[in-house]
Design an enzyme around this catalytic site. Sequence first.
Site, PDB file in Angstrom:
ATOM      1  N   HIS A 163       0.834  -1.210   0.000  1.00 57.04           N
ATOM      2  CA  HIS A 163       0.000   0.000   0.000  1.00 57.04           C
ATOM      3  C   HIS A 163       0.870   1.261   0.000  1.00 57.04           C
ATOM      4  O   HIS A 163       0.430   2.327   0.434  1.00 57.04           O
ATOM      5  CB  HIS A 163      -0.941   0.028   1.206  1.00 57.04           C
ATOM      6  CG  HIS A 163      -1.792  -1.195   1.351  1.00 57.04           C
ATOM      7  ND1 HIS A 163      -2.974  -1.384   0.667  1.00 57.04           N
ATOM      8  CD2 HIS A 163      -1.595  -2.319   2.089  1.00 57.04           C
ATOM      9  CE1 HIS A 163      -3.484  -2.562   0.993  1.00 57.04           C
ATOM     10  NE2 HIS A 163      -2.664  -3.149   1.842  1.00 57.04           N
ATOM     11  N   SER A 284      15.418  20.360 -16.623  1.00 52.54           N
ATOM     12  CA  SER A 284      14.198  21.146 -16.819  1.00 52.54           C
ATOM     13  C   SER A 284      14.519  22.378 -17.653  1.00 52.54           C
ATOM     14  O   SER A 284      15.610  22.953 -17.543  1.00 52.54           O
ATOM     15  CB  SER A 284      13.630  21.577 -15.465  1.00 52.54           C
ATOM     16  OG  SER A 284      12.649  22.589 -15.625  1.00 52.54           O
ATOM     17  N   LYS A 290      16.771  20.784 -11.549  1.00 56.58           N
ATOM     18  CA  LYS A 290      16.073  19.522 -11.743  1.00 56.58           C
ATOM     19  C   LYS A 290      16.944  18.456 -12.408  1.00 56.58           C
ATOM     20  O   LYS A 290      17.708  18.726 -13.324  1.00 56.58           O
ATOM     21  CB  LYS A 290      14.811  19.730 -12.590  1.00 56.58           C
ATOM     22  CG  LYS A 290      13.738  20.556 -11.948  1.00 56.58           C
ATOM     23  CD  LYS A 290      13.178  19.897 -10.693  1.00 56.58           C
ATOM     24  CE  LYS A 290      12.412  18.633 -10.980  1.00 56.58           C
ATOM     25  NZ  LYS A 290      11.208  18.864 -11.786  1.00 56.58           N
ATOM     26  N   GLU A 297      10.032   7.386 -16.745  1.00 54.50           N
ATOM     27  CA  GLU A 297       8.661   7.859 -16.974  1.00 54.50           C
ATOM     28  C   GLU A 297       8.189   7.522 -18.379  1.00 54.50           C
ATOM     29  O   GLU A 297       7.013   7.169 -18.584  1.00 54.50           O
ATOM     30  CB  GLU A 297       8.604   9.366 -16.726  1.00 54.50           C
ATOM     31  CG  GLU A 297       8.803   9.736 -15.263  1.00 54.50           C
ATOM     32  CD  GLU A 297       8.959  11.232 -15.042  1.00 54.50           C
ATOM     33  OE1 GLU A 297       8.992  11.646 -13.875  1.00 54.50           O
ATOM     34  OE2 GLU A 297       9.060  11.989 -16.039  1.00 54.50           O
TER      35      GLU A 297
END
Length: 470
Positions: A163, A284, A290, A297
């Site tokens: 979970h 970024s 970043k 992804e």
Amino acid sequence: MDSNRKPPDVLWAGRLSEKPEAEAFAFQASISVDQRLALDDIAGSRAHAAMLGKQGIIPKEAAEKLDKELAQIADELVAGKLAIDPNAEDIHSFVEGVLTQRLGDEGRMVHAGRSRNDQVAVDFRLYLKRAVPELQAELRETVSALLDQAEKHIDSVMPGYTHLQRAQPVTLGYHFCAWCAGLERDLSRFADALERLDECPLGSGALAGSGLPLDRHATAAALGFAGPTLNAMDSVADRDFTLELSSACAITMIHLSRFCEDVVIWASEEFKFINLAESWSTGSSIMPQKKNPDFAELIRGKSGRTVGNLVTLLALLKGLPYAYDKDLQEDKESLFDSLDTVRNCLRMFRGMMSTAAFSTERMEAACTGGFLEATDAAEYLVRKGLPFRKAHEAAALIVRDCIQAGQNRIADRTLAELKTRSALFEPDIYDAITPAACVKARSLKGGPAPEEVKRQIAELRERIAREFQI
């Protein structure tokens, strides 16, 4: 598109006095997709021509000329000396057209006893018999790379999650073995699908075979199939193998997507378990600080393509009457895309994970807090003779006591405090509930204990070697 341009000659021209205009012809053509079947189409035609000559259906001299010229066409395609005509209707028309241009009537003999229906079916299967083992090799290399990382981290303690909540201490090596277990099943799924598609549809004709004395066993053997298909109608209607392979691709990509979800979470500032190499990260356009896990992804995102491709094939086949229908022309593009997507994603995932570094100290520190040792405290009491439900309740009450006292470990309680929940607690409880001790205690088959993880790594290596008969 020039609507006035005439479409090229087609294999089915005799019946119709009018042909589709260029735009309509291009709409129903498949050359842009099936051109990757060129060498398989030639292989099928060579086997078919040889059989026709042996059976006396065409002169042996003609069969020899066909074989020689087909081999030459294949060589020219590979060498780039012959380009596939993008205006051809499909790869079968292109190959036969070149053959006819060069050999005249002898070139026109190659199609005796077959239809484009069984021709495309055999081409597709031949292609998959080449492409799927290449994909399996990528899977094998990916599993091997992950197991290499697992061996480095057999003792690297980290939280296991359910979970997305800290659950019990495990190791990073154990986590990698979990990933590999899924990928090993993927290997076996592709192997199962390959076994079932290893039947040769050549000689099935349009749907009812041929009245010519074809030798289907000879062509099946020549093309490396286990044997001919059972039923000619089923041979041209069947696309179960595309469903199986598309499903295997989708399942593999779902595995990679879930692995990448772990990576994305681990790479976050809140976790900082993993440090992806800069070559496997992006920055970024606006935020200079970043370092984004974009490859993970993208792999996660591309899993949706393979799921969609599987649904496309299921929907395509759902309403078709049982023989060949033009709808089946749409079967290849989606499966090709899935195979390409899985192959590319495996390569990217393997490179990303092979170069990743892990913050083992931070991972081990994350095992403190969240009471990951609570189950071990309950099992300690079970070993002392307390029924599990009572042991579970005692451990739960200790966790509650800790929270109320602002403590985040059971070990923060004194022995006297622990004994208020069970008199069975002894001083050795503190050694039994360290993260390392919790991991070591789980030495059953399938557990995270270091020696058991070593065994899992060895077994996984043996399984993937057996899949490839290494």
